[in-house]
Design an enzyme around this catalytic site. Sequence first.
Site, PDB file in Angstrom:
ATOM      1  N   GLU A  20       1.069  -1.211  -0.316  1.00 35.37           N
ATOM      2  CA  GLU A  20      -0.180  -0.230   0.060  1.00 35.37           C
ATOM      3  C   GLU A  20       1.191   1.127  -0.299  1.00 35.37           C
ATOM      4  O   GLU A  20       2.219   1.113   0.326  1.00 35.37           O
ATOM      5  CB  GLU A  20      -0.882  -0.107   0.778  1.00 35.37           C
ATOM      6  CG  GLU A  20      -1.614   1.300   1.185  1.00 35.37           C
ATOM      7  CD  GLU A  20      -2.620   0.886   2.914  1.00 35.37           C
ATOM      8  OE1 GLU A  20      -3.880   1.663   2.774  1.00 35.37           O
ATOM      9  OE2 GLU A  20      -1.732   0.618   3.158  1.00 35.37           O
ATOM     10  N   CYS A  67      -5.318  -2.971   4.167  1.00 30.73           N
ATOM     11  CA  CYS A  67      -4.556  -2.505   5.545  1.00 30.73           C
ATOM     12  C   CYS A  67      -6.030  -2.605   5.739  1.00 30.73           C
ATOM     13  O   CYS A  67      -6.309  -4.071   6.347  1.00 30.73           O
ATOM     14  CB  CYS A  67      -3.586  -1.490   5.082  1.00 30.73           C
ATOM     15  SG  CYS A  67      -2.636  -1.337   6.306  1.00 30.73           S
ATOM     16  N   LYS A 110      -9.701   0.964  -2.183  1.00 25.68           N
ATOM     17  CA  LYS A 110      -9.712   0.114   0.151  1.00 25.68           C
ATOM     18  C   LYS A 110     -11.089   0.934  -0.386  1.00 25.68           C
ATOM     19  O   LYS A 110     -11.909   2.196  -0.167  1.00 25.68           O
ATOM     20  CB  LYS A 110      -8.604   1.127   0.783  1.00 25.68           C
ATOM     21  CG  LYS A 110      -8.505   1.118   1.902  1.00 25.68           C
ATOM     22  CD  LYS A 110      -7.045   2.070   2.437  1.00 25.68           C
ATOM     23  CE  LYS A 110      -7.271   1.447   3.725  1.00 25.68           C
ATOM     24  NZ  LYS A 110      -5.810   1.518   3.903  1.00 25.68           N
TER      25      LYS A 110
END
Length: 286
Positions: free
Chosen positions: A44, A154, A120
């Site tokens: 990321e 994440c 995301k």
Amino acid sequence: MRLRVSAVQYHLHTIDSFEAFAAQVEHYIRTADEFGSEYVLFPEFMTTQLMSIPDESGKARSIDALPEFTDAYLELFKGLAARYNMYIIGGTHVIRTSEGKLLNAAHLFMPDGTVGVQPKLHITPTEVTEWNMGAGDGLAVFDTPKGRIAMLTCYDIEFPEIVRMARAKGADIIFCPSCTDDRQGFYRVRYCAHARTIENQIYIVTTGTVGSLPTVDFMRLNYGQAAVLTPNDIPFPPRGIMVEGEINGDMIVTADLDLSLLYEVRERGSVTTWRDRRTDLYTDWK
């Protein structure tokens, strides 16, 4: 079905041109190619390294400038995927929507030139307050010759519901690019990734940024480690770790994934967590 995956502990440091970024990326790709890898994962926010390139006034760039590199980023990774015949998860790159919204988006580059994008879905407080990031609106899964995969970035992995959705859509492997600046953040992501492999009987490939960008706010420190994680059952390593890197090292880890082992433990493992979920008590994804 077996496939070989590599995960890059990408070293962030100050650079002076996009060409320097491209050379570093290809270095890792060439290394993975020497290992015979078919899928390569980058972390990321790897492209925040581009923010360290001085602007006209000699200062580091802001997050708002990062989408200006999108065309060059896409061209670079599309070319590498074709040249090395690899499926490359190019970490995440900040893109701007037609409405002006900033998204932190994972990109899957396929050898045939196809690009899959997964923004995301869960945004951290820092991403919202400091970088004005928006959240993606839907979950995609991607079919590849060696299996169906998903990309969850994440913070996403800390939400069991979204991983359950990916598994329900047929994903056997989750690629999880990550970026954390301290031990607490790193272990939040890592422990949750372990839990998701057990709950859904899937593989998770994860990695993070290492190194530092002294001139880029909120990227001055990084604490990262790559790993390939498995369910905790007899066919797999006892700790559920197939391979892991050295914390904060500039390196690549590589492992072979055998999807038939997932199918075996889902049917007759020591536990069968996917099959035994109680959809009569809690809602399952449909």
